[in-house]
Design a protein around this motif. Structure first.
Motif, PDB file in Angstrom:
ATOM      1  N   PRO B 243       0.330  -1.246  -0.036  1.00 32.18           N
ATOM      2  CA  PRO B 243       0.023   0.076  -0.068  1.00 32.18           C
ATOM      3  C   PRO B 243       0.369   1.356  -0.004  1.00 32.18           C
ATOM      4  CG  PRO B 243      -0.568  -1.318   1.129  1.00 32.18           C
ATOM      5  CD  PRO B 243       0.576  -2.077   1.238  1.00 32.18           C
ATOM      6  N   GLY B 244       2.120   1.444   0.747  1.00 30.30           N
ATOM      7  CA  GLY B 244       2.802   2.550   0.635  1.00 30.30           C
ATOM      8  C   GLY B 244       3.418   2.446  -0.436  1.00 30.30           C
ATOM      9  N   THR B 245       3.709   1.641  -0.826  1.00 26.87           N
ATOM     10  CA  THR B 245       4.187   1.427  -2.341  1.00 26.87           C
ATOM     11  C   THR B 245       3.274   2.105  -3.940  1.00 26.87           C
ATOM     12  OG1 THR B 245       5.755  -0.614  -2.194  1.00 26.87           O
ATOM     13  CG2 THR B 245       5.002   0.515  -4.507  1.00 26.87           C
ATOM     14  N   LEU B 246       2.074   2.276  -3.452  1.00 26.98           N
ATOM     15  CA  LEU B 246       0.730   2.751  -4.383  1.00 26.98           C
ATOM     16  C   LEU B 246       0.935   4.099  -3.808  1.00 26.98           C
ATOM     17  CD1 LEU B 246      -1.288   2.417  -6.311  1.00 26.98           C
ATOM     18  CD2 LEU B 246      -2.640   1.883  -4.879  1.00 26.98           C
ATOM     19  N   VAL B 247       0.582   4.496  -2.714  1.00 29.54           N
ATOM     20  CA  VAL B 247       0.584   5.580  -2.412  1.00 29.54           C
ATOM     21  C   VAL B 247       2.188   6.897  -2.355  1.00 29.54           C
ATOM     22  CG1 VAL B 247       0.309   7.309  -0.520  1.00 29.54           C
ATOM     23  CG2 VAL B 247      -1.262   5.703  -0.331  1.00 29.54           C
ATOM     24  N   ALA B 248       3.320   5.965  -2.157  1.00 30.10           N
ATOM     25  CA  ALA B 248       3.888   7.043  -2.625  1.00 30.10           C
ATOM     26  C   ALA B 248       4.646   7.444  -4.492  1.00 30.10           C
ATOM     27  CB  ALA B 248       5.561   5.863  -2.141  1.00 30.10           C
ATOM     28  N   ALA B 249       3.394   6.317  -5.039  1.00 30.86           N
ATOM     29  CA  ALA B 249       3.669   6.438  -6.684  1.00 30.86           C
ATOM     30  C   ALA B 249       3.033   7.633  -7.368  1.00 30.86           C
ATOM     31  CB  ALA B 249       3.561   4.347  -6.953  1.00 30.86           C
ATOM     32  N   LEU B 250       1.446   7.264  -6.376  1.00 37.12           N
ATOM     33  CA  LEU B 250       0.633   8.271  -7.227  1.00 37.12           C
ATOM     34  C   LEU B 250       1.364   9.498  -6.227  1.00 37.12           C
ATOM     35  CD1 LEU B 250      -2.593   6.482  -5.456  1.00 37.12           C
ATOM     36  CD2 LEU B 250      -2.043   6.473  -7.543  1.00 37.12           C
ATOM     37  N   ILE B 251       1.608   9.170  -5.155  1.00 35.37           N
ATOM     38  CA  ILE B 251       2.523  11.248  -4.891  1.00 35.37           C
ATOM     39  C   ILE B 251       3.454  11.381  -5.698  1.00 35.37           C
ATOM     40  CG2 ILE B 251       4.325  11.948  -3.277  1.00 35.37           C
ATOM     41  CD1 ILE B 251       2.319  10.778  -0.704  1.00 35.37           C
ATOM     42  N   LEU B 252       3.515  10.392  -6.030  1.00 39.24           N
ATOM     43  CA  LEU B 252       5.649  11.554  -7.215  1.00 39.24           C
ATOM     44  C   LEU B 252       4.432  11.302  -8.572  1.00 39.24           C
ATOM     45  CD1 LEU B 252       8.736  11.268  -7.742  1.00 39.24           C
ATOM     46  CD2 LEU B 252       8.157   8.786  -8.810  1.00 39.24           C
ATOM     47  N   GLY B 253       4.022  10.686  -8.794  1.00 38.16           N
ATOM     48  CA  GLY B 253       2.981  10.858  -9.872  1.00 38.16           C
ATOM     49  C   GLY B 253       2.613  12.755 -10.721  1.00 38.16           C
ATOM     50  N   VAL B 254       1.625  12.880  -9.423  1.00 37.11           N
ATOM     51  CA  VAL B 254       1.880  13.825  -9.159  1.00 37.11           C
ATOM     52  C   VAL B 254       2.283  15.313  -9.539  1.00 37.11           C
ATOM     53  CG1 VAL B 254      -0.292  15.386  -7.915  1.00 37.11           C
ATOM     54  CG2 VAL B 254      -0.884  13.240  -7.955  1.00 37.11           C
ATOM     55  N   ALA B 255       2.997  15.002  -7.750  1.00 34.68           N
ATOM     56  CA  ALA B 255       4.168  15.566  -8.069  1.00 34.68           C
ATOM     57  C   ALA B 255       5.008  16.414  -9.457  1.00 34.68           C
ATOM     58  CB  ALA B 255       5.640  15.280  -6.735  1.00 34.68           C
ATOM     59  N   GLU B 256       5.731  15.071  -9.757  1.00 29.47           N
ATOM     60  CA  GLU B 256       6.383  15.223 -11.105  1.00 29.47           C
ATOM     61  C   GLU B 256       5.247  15.998 -12.902  1.00 29.47           C
ATOM     62  OE1 GLU B 256       7.532  11.464 -13.734  1.00 29.47           O
ATOM     63  OE2 GLU B 256       9.101  11.465 -11.855  1.00 29.47           O
ATOM     64  N   SER B 257       3.818  15.733 -12.456  1.00 35.13           N
ATOM     65  CA  SER B 257       3.403  16.099 -13.701  1.00 35.13           C
ATOM     66  C   SER B 257       2.517  18.036 -13.167  1.00 35.13           C
ATOM     67  CB  SER B 257       1.651  14.946 -13.394  1.00 35.13           C
ATOM     68  OG  SER B 257      -0.257  15.850 -14.191  1.00 35.13           O
ATOM     69  N   LEU B 258       2.529  18.003 -11.661  1.00 38.09           N
ATOM     70  CA  LEU B 258       3.165  19.317 -11.626  1.00 38.09           C
ATOM     71  C   LEU B 258       3.729  20.305 -11.896  1.00 38.09           C
ATOM     72  CD1 LEU B 258       0.375  18.553  -7.490  1.00 38.09           C
ATOM     73  CD2 LEU B 258      -0.126  19.593 -10.159  1.00 38.09           C
ATOM     74  N   THR B 259       5.248  19.723 -11.548  1.00 37.47           N
ATOM     75  CA  THR B 259       6.044  19.771 -11.724  1.00 37.47           C
ATOM     76  C   THR B 259       6.136  20.640 -13.587  1.00 37.47           C
ATOM     77  OG1 THR B 259       6.917  19.158 -10.091  1.00 37.47           O
ATOM     78  CG2 THR B 259       8.839  20.419 -11.659  1.00 37.47           C
ATOM     79  N   ALA B 260       6.075  19.036 -14.346  1.00 38.53           N
ATOM     80  CA  ALA B 260       6.231  19.575 -15.798  1.00 38.53           C
ATOM     81  C   ALA B 260       4.774  20.774 -16.152  1.00 38.53           C
ATOM     82  CB  ALA B 260       5.300  18.158 -16.533  1.00 38.53           C
ATOM     83  N   THR B 261       3.829  20.242 -15.902  1.00 43.09           N
ATOM     84  CA  THR B 261       2.697  21.421 -16.472  1.00 43.09           C
ATOM     85  C   THR B 261       3.495  22.620 -16.066  1.00 43.09           C
ATOM     86  OG1 THR B 261       1.194  19.887 -16.293  1.00 43.09           O
ATOM     87  CG2 THR B 261       0.139  22.252 -15.624  1.00 43.09           C
ATOM     88  N   PHE B 262       4.037  23.230 -14.491  1.00 41.07           N
ATOM     89  CA  PHE B 262       4.074  24.860 -14.776  1.00 41.07           C
ATOM     90  C   PHE B 262       5.757  25.119 -14.318  1.00 41.07           C
ATOM     91  CE2 PHE B 262      -0.175  23.175 -12.191  1.00 41.07           C
ATOM     92  CZ  PHE B 262      -0.752  24.441 -12.652  1.00 41.07           C
ATOM     93  N   TYR B 263       6.153  23.919 -14.420  1.00 39.66           N
ATOM     94  CA  TYR B 263       7.642  24.400 -14.400  1.00 39.66           C
ATOM     95  C   TYR B 263       8.612  23.848 -15.707  1.00 39.66           C
ATOM     96  CZ  TYR B 263       6.894  25.916  -9.336  1.00 39.66           C
ATOM     97  OH  TYR B 263       6.490  26.588  -8.386  1.00 39.66           O
ATOM     98  N   GLY B 264       7.974  23.200 -16.418  1.00 35.82           N
ATOM     99  CA  GLY B 264       8.339  22.749 -17.891  1.00 35.82           C
ATOM    100  C   GLY B 264       8.782  21.411 -16.930  1.00 35.82           C
ATOM    101  N   PRO B 265       9.005  20.306 -18.907  1.00 34.55           N
ATOM    102  CA  PRO B 265       8.867  18.449 -18.324  1.00 34.55           C
ATOM    103  C   PRO B 265      10.816  18.328 -17.323  1.00 34.55           C
ATOM    104  CG  PRO B 265       7.895  19.778 -20.308  1.00 34.55           C
ATOM    105  CD  PRO B 265       8.750  20.691 -19.328  1.00 34.55           C
ATOM    106  N   SER B 266      11.620  19.945 -18.020  1.00 37.62           N
ATOM    107  CA  SER B 266      13.332  19.345 -17.849  1.00 37.62           C
ATOM    108  C   SER B 266      13.531  18.689 -16.323  1.00 37.62           C
ATOM    109  CB  SER B 266      13.761  20.486 -18.332  1.00 37.62           C
ATOM    110  OG  SER B 266      13.696  21.989 -17.986  1.00 37.62           O
ATOM    111  N   TRP B 267      11.793  19.493 -14.624  1.00 36.54           N
ATOM    112  CA  TRP B 267      12.333  19.418 -13.700  1.00 36.54           C
ATOM    113  C   TRP B 267      11.638  18.281 -13.363  1.00 36.54           C
ATOM    114  CZ3 TRP B 267      15.414  22.681 -10.853  1.00 36.54           C
ATOM    115  CH2 TRP B 267      15.534  23.735 -11.294  1.00 36.54           C
ATOM    116  N   ALA B 268      10.914  17.556 -14.287  1.00 34.49           N
ATOM    117  CA  ALA B 268      10.630  16.085 -13.889  1.00 34.49           C
ATOM    118  C   ALA B 268      11.306  15.738 -12.603  1.00 34.49           C
ATOM    119  CB  ALA B 268       9.664  15.716 -14.798  1.00 34.49           C
TER     120      ALA B 268
END
Lengths: 233, 290
Positions: B243-268
């Motif tokens: 369950p921790g893996t799933l939650v951590a993966a979702l957190i990372l996915g959202v963090a990467e997606s927000l970073t890519a959207t608002f700061y640019g994909p190179s930051w992901a």
């Protein structure tokens, strides 16, 4: 005979156990009780000698078998220091005890019996075993061994690290399990007075040898040698 | 209003991405988190899964996700054999995790080179009816090539969790690294259990690889991009917790997606290592660490 590396610990020890008996191995620390038990469980390989198990008149040699196959034959050990799985819950620990195929069908019934015998564990099924007190951990360890539906229950130093009142309780529980399920018990214990309470027979081990064999609890208690050498009175 | 929708879209696609990340990481959670085997080559095995799905898709026209499932037994068997080799050559000779790490590092390159020899260095992709389609509601649009892997990854994660917590073999897997002698006292052969567990870990790479190539084209060395992510997820999730893996993966996915959207994909890529450092500094036992 057995030992660790160059160190000889056991020198020609002969111990036998009849069905339905509670036999105690007495002796102070460092006299070979645990080594003898580890030999029986296949955790230490004896350099000489044999370990025989007789089932329905058929004799079987345990010497040289792996620990898991010895346990699979119905010999369960409550190890010294308990050796629970600290990051698993009480319930998971107990169910791991029922891993061997012969124990699986009765797991629900045995689990119920464990919670009946140790009511403290019933409320703490979901607690991590590592977060429990020493006495509770000892109960989990005994219950876990019981979950394997053993014929022979081997207990190594159940009193280590427990308060006197806890020791008394734990020893009584071992007897309770034995009586309720017709187990055969072999217990190594330093606490002489508590151990002989439930013992049918006993061996006193001194420096890797059996110094005295008591045919009943009274004989152990009243023997001059035991009083002098072991109890120091 | 526009910002709001952009944000919502980024979060949703981040969740989809994160679900997929869980499928890539779950194998490492088992091998690294539960067996103490530092399988740095796990993402490379995932790429093998991608190429297996690609081969079945381009040769036989098989759906990539279906072929990812069909190849699971083969990957399981391969993982079990692989563990035997690792056990005999490294584990049984004493505990030196660094040598094991070097071994898996080497395996990673061997896999890459073999894939290059077999398939070349070009990007490969698969074809399926749902790739290119979107589902949407109002301003929210989600590509099906992300939704399908998300759902498949969720089923995989729940399946593995169910197996670990409800079966005798699963509980033995959770216990095996905690106390080798105690495991034997439960009539469990630790080597056998680790072999099964490692087989399962590699088995998940078959499906994860198929999901990866559904999401986008794949080339042989692509696994390297996932090493940081999978280790960040395994640690942040709390070593060994599904369950921790799933939650951590979702957190990372959202963090990467927000970073890519608002700061640019190179930051992901910086996000995963940032999360890893943050997790190690603030909560080294991870979110679901026991």
């Amino acid at each position: 005979m057995a030992g660790y590396g160059a160190a000889r610990v056991l020198h020609g020890v002969t111990v036998h156990l009849e069905q339905g008996e509670t036999v105690v191995l007495l002796g102070a620390n460092g006299n070979g009780k645990s080594t003898l038990i580890n030999c029986l469980m296949g955790l230490v390989r004896p350099s000489q000698g044999t370990i025989l198990l007789e089932v329905n008149g058929v004799s079987q040699e345990l010497t040289g078998l792996s620990t898991e196959s010895i346990v699979d034959m119905g010999i369960a050990l409550v190890p010294e220091g308990r050796r629970l799985f600290p990051n698993l819950t009480v319930r998971e620990n107990l169910l791991l005890g029922a891993y061997r195929l012969a124990a699986r069908p009765a797991r629900a019934k045995n689990l119920e019996f464990c919670f009946h015998a140790f009511p403290a564990l019933a409320d703490r099924q979901k607690q991590l075993a590592g977060s429990m007190s020493g006495g509770e951990q000892q109960m989990v360890a005994i219950a876990r061994a019981f979950m394997s539906a053993p014929k022979i229950l081997v207990v190594d130093e159940p009193s280590v690290g427990l308060s006197p009142i806890m020791v008394k309780q734990v020893i009584s529980k071992i007897d309770e399990l034995k009586v309720a399920h017709g187990l055969t018990v072999l217990m190594a214990e330093q606490n002489f007075n508590q151990a002989i309470r439930i013992a049918d027979r006993g061996y006193v081990m001194v420096q890797g040898q059996v110094a005295f064999e008591g045919m009943d609890a009274a004989e152990l208690r009243d023997n001059d040698f035991v009083r002098k050498a072991y109890l120091g009175v | 209003m526009f910002e709001h929708q952009l944000f919502l879209n980024a979060v949703l696609s981040g969740l989809l991405l994160g679900g997929f990340y869980a499928s890539v990481s779950i194998g490492l959670t088992i091998s690294f988190g539960q067996l103490n085997i530092v399988n740095i080559a796990h993402p490379a095995f995932v790429i093998v899964g991608s190429y297996a799905a690609y081969t079945a898709n381009s040769g036989l026209g098989l759906d990539p996700i279906v072929s990812g499932i069909l190849f699971m037994p083969v990957f399981f068997a391969g993982g079990a054999v692989f563990y035997r080799v690792y056990h005999v050559c490294f584990e049984a000779r004493g505990d030196d995790p660094l040598r094991g790490l070097a071994f898996f590092f080497g395996i990673m390159f061997v896999i890459e080179v073999l894939l290059i020899i077999a398939y070349g260095v070009d990007y490969r992709l698969v074809e399926a009816a749902y790739i290119g389609e979107t589902v949407g509601y109002g301003a929210i649009t989600l590509p099906l090539r992300m939704v399908a892997p998300f759902l498949a990854a969720l089923i995989l994660t729940f399946g593995i969790q169910l197996f670990l917590s409800k079966t005798f073999t699963g509980r033995a897997i959770m216990a095996v690294a905690q106390d080798q002698i105690a495991v034997q006292l439960m009539a469990i052969n630790p080597t056998y259990i680790k072999q099964i567990a490692f087989g399962i870990a590699i088995m998940t790479a078959s499906l994860a690889g198929a999901l990866l190539i559904v999401i986008g084209p794949v080339e042989p060395s692509m696994g390297r991009q996932y090493i940081g992510r999978v280790f960040a997820i395994a640690v942040l999730g709390g070593m060994g917790s599904i369950p921790g893996t799933l939650v951590a993966a979702l957190i990372l996915g959202v963090a990467e997606s927000l970073t890519a959207t608002f700061y640019g994909p190179s930051w992901a890529p910086a996000v995963s290592f940032g999360l890893l450092l943050g997790a190690l500094a603030l909560r080294p036992q991870g979110l679901f660490g026991r």
